[in-house]
Design an enzyme around this catalytic site. Structure first.
Site, PDB file in Angstrom:
ATOM      1  N   LYS A 177       0.850  -1.190   0.000  1.00  0.00           N
ATOM      2  CA  LYS A 177       0.000   0.000   0.000  1.00  0.00           C
ATOM      3  C   LYS A 177       0.888   1.242   0.000  1.00  0.00           C
ATOM      4  O   LYS A 177       1.601   1.512   0.977  1.00  0.00           O
ATOM      5  CB  LYS A 177      -0.888   0.060   1.250  1.00  0.00           C
ATOM      6  CG  LYS A 177      -1.885   1.222   1.167  1.00  0.00           C
ATOM      7  CD  LYS A 177      -2.428   1.671   2.516  1.00  0.00           C
ATOM      8  CE  LYS A 177      -1.630   2.766   3.168  1.00  0.00           C
ATOM      9  NZ  LYS A 177      -1.702   4.087   2.509  1.00  0.00           N
ATOM     10  N   GLU A 386      11.580  15.127  14.623  1.00  0.00           N
ATOM     11  CA  GLU A 386      11.733  15.173  13.175  1.00  0.00           C
ATOM     12  C   GLU A 386      10.852  16.285  12.599  1.00  0.00           C
ATOM     13  O   GLU A 386       9.647  16.307  12.831  1.00  0.00           O
ATOM     14  CB  GLU A 386      11.334  13.823  12.593  1.00  0.00           C
ATOM     15  CG  GLU A 386      11.700  13.680  11.139  1.00  0.00           C
ATOM     16  CD  GLU A 386      11.540  12.255  10.634  1.00  0.00           C
ATOM     17  OE1 GLU A 386      10.566  11.585  11.030  1.00  0.00           O
ATOM     18  OE2 GLU A 386      12.396  11.812   9.839  1.00  0.00           O
TER      19      GLU A 386
HETATM   20  P1  NAP Z   1       2.854   7.916   8.282  1.00  0.00           P
HETATM   21  O1  NAP Z   1       1.586   8.444   8.781  1.00  0.00           O
HETATM   22  O2  NAP Z   1       3.699   7.072   9.161  1.00  0.00           O
HETATM   23  O3  NAP Z   1       2.519   7.158   6.925  1.00  0.00           O
HETATM   24  C1  NAP Z   1       3.330   6.187   6.311  1.00  0.00           C
HETATM   25  C2  NAP Z   1       2.435   5.147   5.691  1.00  0.00           C
HETATM   26  O4  NAP Z   1       1.723   4.456   6.711  1.00  0.00           O
HETATM   27  C3  NAP Z   1       1.368   5.724   4.766  1.00  0.00           C
HETATM   28  O5  NAP Z   1       1.157   4.818   3.704  1.00  0.00           O
HETATM   29  C4  NAP Z   1       0.169   5.791   5.684  1.00  0.00           C
HETATM   30  O6  NAP Z   1      -1.056   5.853   5.034  1.00  0.00           O
HETATM   31  C5  NAP Z   1       0.336   4.504   6.451  1.00  0.00           C
HETATM   32  N1  NAP Z   1      -0.414   4.441   7.695  1.00  0.00           N
HETATM   33  C6  NAP Z   1      -0.812   5.473   8.497  1.00  0.00           C
HETATM   34  N2  NAP Z   1      -1.490   5.003   9.550  1.00  0.00           N
HETATM   35  C7  NAP Z   1      -1.535   3.645   9.418  1.00  0.00           C
HETATM   36  C8  NAP Z   1      -2.128   2.604  10.193  1.00  0.00           C
HETATM   37  N3  NAP Z   1      -2.801   2.853  11.318  1.00  0.00           N
HETATM   38  N4  NAP Z   1      -1.982   1.335   9.760  1.00  0.00           N
HETATM   39  C9  NAP Z   1      -1.296   1.053   8.628  1.00  0.00           C
HETATM   40  N5  NAP Z   1      -0.742   2.006   7.857  1.00  0.00           N
HETATM   41  C10 NAP Z   1      -0.848   3.292   8.252  1.00  0.00           C
HETATM   42  O7  NAP Z   1       3.770   9.040   7.778  1.00  0.00           O
HETATM   43  P2  NAP Z   1       3.270  10.344   7.036  1.00  0.00           P
HETATM   44  O8  NAP Z   1       2.099  10.968   7.665  1.00  0.00           O
HETATM   45  O9  NAP Z   1       3.141   9.978   5.637  1.00  0.00           O
HETATM   46  O10 NAP Z   1       4.534  11.248   7.341  1.00  0.00           O
HETATM   47  C11 NAP Z   1       4.706  11.776   8.647  1.00  0.00           C
HETATM   48  C12 NAP Z   1       6.089  11.516   9.160  1.00  0.00           C
HETATM   49  O11 NAP Z   1       6.577  10.208   8.792  1.00  0.00           O
HETATM   50  C13 NAP Z   1       7.146  12.416   8.597  1.00  0.00           C
HETATM   51  O12 NAP Z   1       7.132  13.663   9.207  1.00  0.00           O
HETATM   52  C14 NAP Z   1       8.381  11.632   8.922  1.00  0.00           C
HETATM   53  O13 NAP Z   1       8.703  11.779  10.266  1.00  0.00           O
HETATM   54  C15 NAP Z   1       7.979  10.206   8.757  1.00  0.00           C
HETATM   55  N6  NAP Z   1       8.455   9.622   7.506  1.00  0.00           N
HETATM   56  C16 NAP Z   1       9.582   8.861   7.540  1.00  0.00           C
HETATM   57  C17 NAP Z   1      10.044   8.304   6.386  1.00  0.00           C
HETATM   58  C18 NAP Z   1      11.253   7.450   6.349  1.00  0.00           C
HETATM   59  O14 NAP Z   1      11.743   7.168   5.269  1.00  0.00           O
HETATM   60  N7  NAP Z   1      11.763   6.984   7.457  1.00  0.00           N
HETATM   61  C19 NAP Z   1       9.368   8.519   5.207  1.00  0.00           C
HETATM   62  C20 NAP Z   1       8.202   9.302   5.214  1.00  0.00           C
HETATM   63  C21 NAP Z   1       7.756   9.823   6.373  1.00  0.00           C
HETATM   64  P3  NAP Z   1      -1.624   7.292   4.584  1.00  0.00           P
HETATM   65  O15 NAP Z   1      -1.219   7.397   3.176  1.00  0.00           O
HETATM   66  O16 NAP Z   1      -3.101   7.228   4.744  1.00  0.00           O
HETATM   67  O17 NAP Z   1      -1.010   8.346   5.456  1.00  0.00           O
END
Ligand code: NAP
Ligand code: MG
Length: 498
Positions: A177, A386
């Protein structure tokens, strides 16, 4: 295939389809305009995708490494032919400067395919041998089954590749996903898999929000493993869900990389490295340089050098090859970054440059200026959390030990860099810094042959490189008696008359 001609929003069992869930939009963050709409998948579709992956597993797992390698070589060649379309789509959905999409995201992703096409034939283990005098031991390295993966929006195609490639190269099948706001290049990849002859059901893509589609996937009792890249909070939540089923997890989470500049550093190199390392992908890079610790003797020159270079960075339309830095991925992310900088300033820090959203034509997009912060406290939010935006905080230090202590004094441990011309100091930095990657006199480069992954709150497990096979395979020990004796010597510990 160009993204605006994409008519399907999922890929299940080799069949491109559309979702039955709510309508979602892909927004170009440089304009706020919707560039694509699709219907999300439902939990039923996720179940169908997992079933398709489970059905495809036995044949794919028993294909020879050479057969899997051949398919992946064809996929790499196929992706080369659509590289420009992929770059355009990545730029449209994520707001990335086209130079970044063309020069980093897409070629890096395709290089990963070439790498895993070769690596598929190089699964390794301990040598078979007689570790007991009476037995021959050997190791079988086997695929796990269906992998359920969830990817983030910052490098959509690369993150999809990092999940899919080691999994399928090792003989697993996968359901992925992507992030809800950046599904395009992953769908284009699924179409390319089909054209390259990846067997139906080996690579499946479902789309929708994390709490609905993501959770349906990671809680499926039929998956053998979850691999996740994204925030630490969601990663820990997923690990909790996975624990209920005893599902293996691989978590690549947030980062807060330190950038340590010693008094003998090449100042010009450090200044250029800090600006590139902090601003790449508008700072939305989990390894981005976020905290520069600079020896007090170089501090003022470093700050003025970075500020001057940051002011020369050209913000603009992502599709324009002259643009250096694009918008944040979304207005929500931009507002989050702005709020963190505002709180830092209220707490006594100062923005030497940047610290706000630009006006004029750029005000229609989710832009934020390159921002250099001084005077922040080590314990403050801007230094500890972050930001995931184009923001670099700079703090001074006096001794090497102090620098190493401050660098490690955050929850995260994904990446770090040390800037010095002293080989001894460089090696001490490599040993001292708690991070999955330590760069010496550089910051950001990655390479398919080498592992990427975190320590501490940045998660565990490795992407890329043959180390990733440790996540996506399970080890079986096969121990064969070579004596042919009915009464084996070890039976005496149980049965005196053996
Ligand atoms: P996120 O909320 O952790 O989302 C990452 C993925 O997880 C997305 O596909 C998201 O879906 C999904 N997701 C969210 N809640 C979930 C749940 N309860 N169960 C299963 N999957 C779930 O991250 P974000 O909001 O995209 O970004 C926020 C922060 O993530 C950034 O500020 C950064 O700190 C961190 N980040 C880290 C990396 C890395 O490479 N380490 C990369 C990107 C982001 P949705 O599309 O619906 O959100
Ligand atoms: Mg999210």
């Amino acid at each position: 295939m160009k993204f605006d001609r994409l008519e399907t929003s999922n890929h299940i069992g080799g069949i491109p389809g559309v979702g039955d869930g709510p309508e979602l939009e892909v927004v170009d963050p440089s304009t706020g305009r919707t560039v694509w709409t699709y219907r999300a998948d439902t939990p039923e579709a996720v179940r169908a995708a997992v079933d398709a992956a489970a059905e495809a597993f036995p044949a794919w797992a028993s294909a020879t490494p050479a057969e899997r390698s051949t398919v992946l070589h064809r996929l790499a060649a196929e992706l080369e032919t659509v590289a420009e379309d992929l770059a355009q789509a990545e730029t449209a959905q994520a707001g990335k400067p086209i130079r970044l999409s063309r020069g980093f995201d897409v070629p890096g992703s395709i290089d990963n395919v070439w790498f895993f096409a070769g690596a598929a034939r190089n699964l390794e283990g301990k040598a078979a041998g007689e570790y007991s005098a009476e037995h021959t031991s050997m190791i079988r390295r086997e695929p796990i089954g269906v992998v359920g993966s969830v990817a983030p929006w910052n490098y959509p195609l690369q993150m999809a590749m990092w999940k899919i490639l080691p999994a399928v190269a090792a003989g697993n099948t996968i359901v992925l996903k992507p992030a809800e706001n950046t599904p395009l290049t992953t769908l284009m990849l699924a179409h390319a898999c089909e054209r390259a002859g990846v067997p139906a059901g080996v690579v499946n893509v479902v789309n929708g929000t994390g709490p609905v589609v993501g959770e349906a996937l990671v809680t499926s009792p039929k998956i053998g493993m979850t691999s996740f890249t994204g925030s630490t909070a969601v990663g820990r939540h997923i690990a909790g869900l996975a624990a209920a089923n005893g599902t293996r997890t691989h978590l690549e989470l947030g980062g807060k990389a330190p950038f340590v500049v010693f008094d003998d550093a090449d100042l010009d190199a450090a200044v250029r490295g800090a600006v590139a390392g902090a601003l790449i992908n508008t700072g939305q890079d989990c390894t981005a340089a976020t905290r520069a610790y600079v020896h007090r003797d170089l501090f003022d020159d470093f700050v003025s050098g970075v500020a001057e270079l940051m002011r020369s960075v050209r913000l603009g339309a992502p599709a324009d090859p002259a643009t250096d830095m694009g918008p944040l991925v979304s207005f929500r992310q931009r507002d989050r970054v702005a709020a963190m900088v505002d709180r830092a300033v209220s707490a006594g820090a100062r923005a030497v440059t940047g610290g706000g959203a630009p006006g004029g034509e750029l005000a229609a997009g989710a832009y934020y200026e390159p921002t250099l912060i001084v005077g922040a406290d080590q314990r403050s939010e801007i230094v500890q959390e972050e930001v995931f935006g184009p923001v670099l905080a700079v703090l001074p230090f006096d001794t090497d030990d102090e620098a190493f202590r401050l660098a490690d004094d955050v929850p995260f441990g994904l990446a770090a860099s040390a800037w010095t011309r002293d080989v001894y100091r460089a090696q001490r930095a490599a040993r001292s810094l708690s991070a999955g990657t330590v760069w010496i006199n550089d910051h950001i480069p990655i390479i398919s042959e080498m592992p990427h992954g975190g320590m501490k709150a940045s998660g565990y497990g490795k992407d890329m490189s043959t180390y990733s096979f440790d996540e996506y395979t399970r080890i079986k020990h096969v121990m064969s008696d070579i004596t042919g004796l009915a009464a084996k010597p070890w039976h005496s510990v149980v049965h005196q008359n053996a």
